[in-house]
Design a protein around this motif. Sequence first.
Motif, PDB file in Angstrom:
ATOM      1  N   ALA A  19      55.251 -11.287  -1.455  1.00  0.00           N
ATOM      2  CA  ALA A  19      56.153 -12.500  -2.376  1.00  0.00           C
ATOM      3  C   ALA A  19      54.889 -13.103  -3.869  1.00  0.00           C
ATOM      4  O   ALA A  19      53.631 -13.897  -2.619  1.00  0.00           O
ATOM      5  CB  ALA A  19      56.539 -13.467  -1.785  1.00  0.00           C
ATOM      6  N   THR A  65      59.230 -18.534  -6.790  1.00  0.00           N
ATOM      7  CA  THR A  65      58.190 -17.875  -5.524  1.00  0.00           C
ATOM      8  C   THR A  65      59.554 -16.830  -5.542  1.00  0.00           C
ATOM      9  O   THR A  65      60.376 -16.377  -4.715  1.00  0.00           O
ATOM     10  CB  THR A  65      58.006 -18.536  -4.401  1.00  0.00           C
ATOM     11  OG1 THR A  65      56.645 -19.762  -5.250  1.00  0.00           O
ATOM     12  CG2 THR A  65      57.165 -17.390  -3.536  1.00  0.00           C
ATOM     13  N   ARG A  67      60.216 -12.457  -3.968  1.00  0.00           N
ATOM     14  CA  ARG A  67      60.258 -11.470  -3.763  1.00  0.00           C
ATOM     15  C   ARG A  67      60.239 -10.231  -4.578  1.00  0.00           C
ATOM     16  O   ARG A  67      60.733 -10.312  -4.766  1.00  0.00           O
ATOM     17  CB  ARG A  67      60.497 -11.351  -2.122  1.00  0.00           C
ATOM     18  CG  ARG A  67      60.000  -9.898  -1.252  1.00  0.00           C
ATOM     19  CD  ARG A  67      60.835  -9.910  -0.050  1.00  0.00           C
ATOM     20  NE  ARG A  67      61.028 -11.135   0.776  1.00  0.00           N
ATOM     21  CZ  ARG A  67      60.386 -11.447   1.574  1.00  0.00           C
ATOM     22  NH1 ARG A  67      59.081 -10.718   1.722  1.00  0.00           N
ATOM     23  NH2 ARG A  67      60.163 -12.880   1.951  1.00  0.00           N
ATOM     24  N   ILE A 111      62.398 -15.651   2.027  1.00  0.00           N
ATOM     25  CA  ILE A 111      61.761 -16.537   0.202  1.00  0.00           C
ATOM     26  C   ILE A 111      62.664 -17.607   0.764  1.00  0.00           C
ATOM     27  O   ILE A 111      62.437 -18.409  -0.583  1.00  0.00           O
ATOM     28  CB  ILE A 111      62.073 -14.865  -0.396  1.00  0.00           C
ATOM     29  CG1 ILE A 111      60.742 -15.652  -2.131  1.00  0.00           C
ATOM     30  CG2 ILE A 111      62.936 -15.250  -1.122  1.00  0.00           C
ATOM     31  CD1 ILE A 111      59.257 -16.042  -1.440  1.00  0.00           C
ATOM     32  N   THR A 114      61.803 -21.277  -0.227  1.00  0.00           N
ATOM     33  CA  THR A 114      61.387 -21.902  -1.414  1.00  0.00           C
ATOM     34  C   THR A 114      61.661 -23.763  -1.430  1.00  0.00           C
ATOM     35  O   THR A 114      61.158 -24.493  -2.522  1.00  0.00           O
ATOM     36  CB  THR A 114      61.395 -20.685  -2.902  1.00  0.00           C
ATOM     37  OG1 THR A 114      62.470 -20.455  -2.907  1.00  0.00           O
ATOM     38  CG2 THR A 114      60.626 -19.527  -2.295  1.00  0.00           C
ATOM     39  N   ALA A 146      55.559 -16.674   4.117  1.00  0.00           N
ATOM     40  CA  ALA A 146      55.327 -17.738   2.511  1.00  0.00           C
ATOM     41  C   ALA A 146      54.840 -19.075   2.880  1.00  0.00           C
ATOM     42  O   ALA A 146      55.711 -19.854   3.702  1.00  0.00           O
ATOM     43  CB  ALA A 146      56.456 -17.202   1.487  1.00  0.00           C
TER      44      ALA A 146
END
Length: 231
Positions: A19, A65, A67, A111, A114, A146
Amino acid sequence: MTMEYRTEFLERIERTPTAISYRFKMPEGFNFIAGQNMLVDLGNKLAHPLSLSNCPEEAEFIEFTKRMTGSPYCRRLESLERGETISVKGPAGKFCFAGSSETLVMIAGGIGITPIRSILTSLEKKKENIGTVILIYGNLNREDIAFRDELESIKLPDYHLVHVLSDITGMENAYQGFVNADIISKEVPKSSDAHYMVSGPPVMIEAIKKALATIDVAEDRIRTDTFFGYS
């Protein structure tokens, strides 16, 4: 009316082995609310909606952000050079904190963190007077988390982070497996009329909605942000 902006690439930041955050200069006139997304157009028919992972109070840049999957879109991102310009359209989306003193339960898969990172950081920077905030964050393993350091150090009056991992190696106090009704019931006070914000891939979103139904959470207390595909 959706506005289009040109913006200049600043830097990429590795969040996990797969990521990457991409930062661009804040376009003049681009105003967004934490939790919103934008259409990131790299040209040559390579366009993808992506949530902003920074918050409005981080006013020098915009960031998403992604992946990285090896797709044509990701390869184009990897080829960006500092100073190169792209187009963004937006902002869009209603996955935003509505303001409440009731318990807020945020559930993220991978992810899908975010927009939630954007919201939590905004709340922290604004020093919002809010109630209990519980983040339940599902990932494959420790390396896949992340924004881990940031999320573990968020300073809100009553904030609690729960990790749920398929592989809990090296992670004390993490649940093993997937986010489910049992974990939610253990972590959310039974007396609370909590509101839920759920963000992640479609399969995860549906699983969480079914889990919440089994513990009698009304649909009008659930807001979702579905991440379609990883192209």
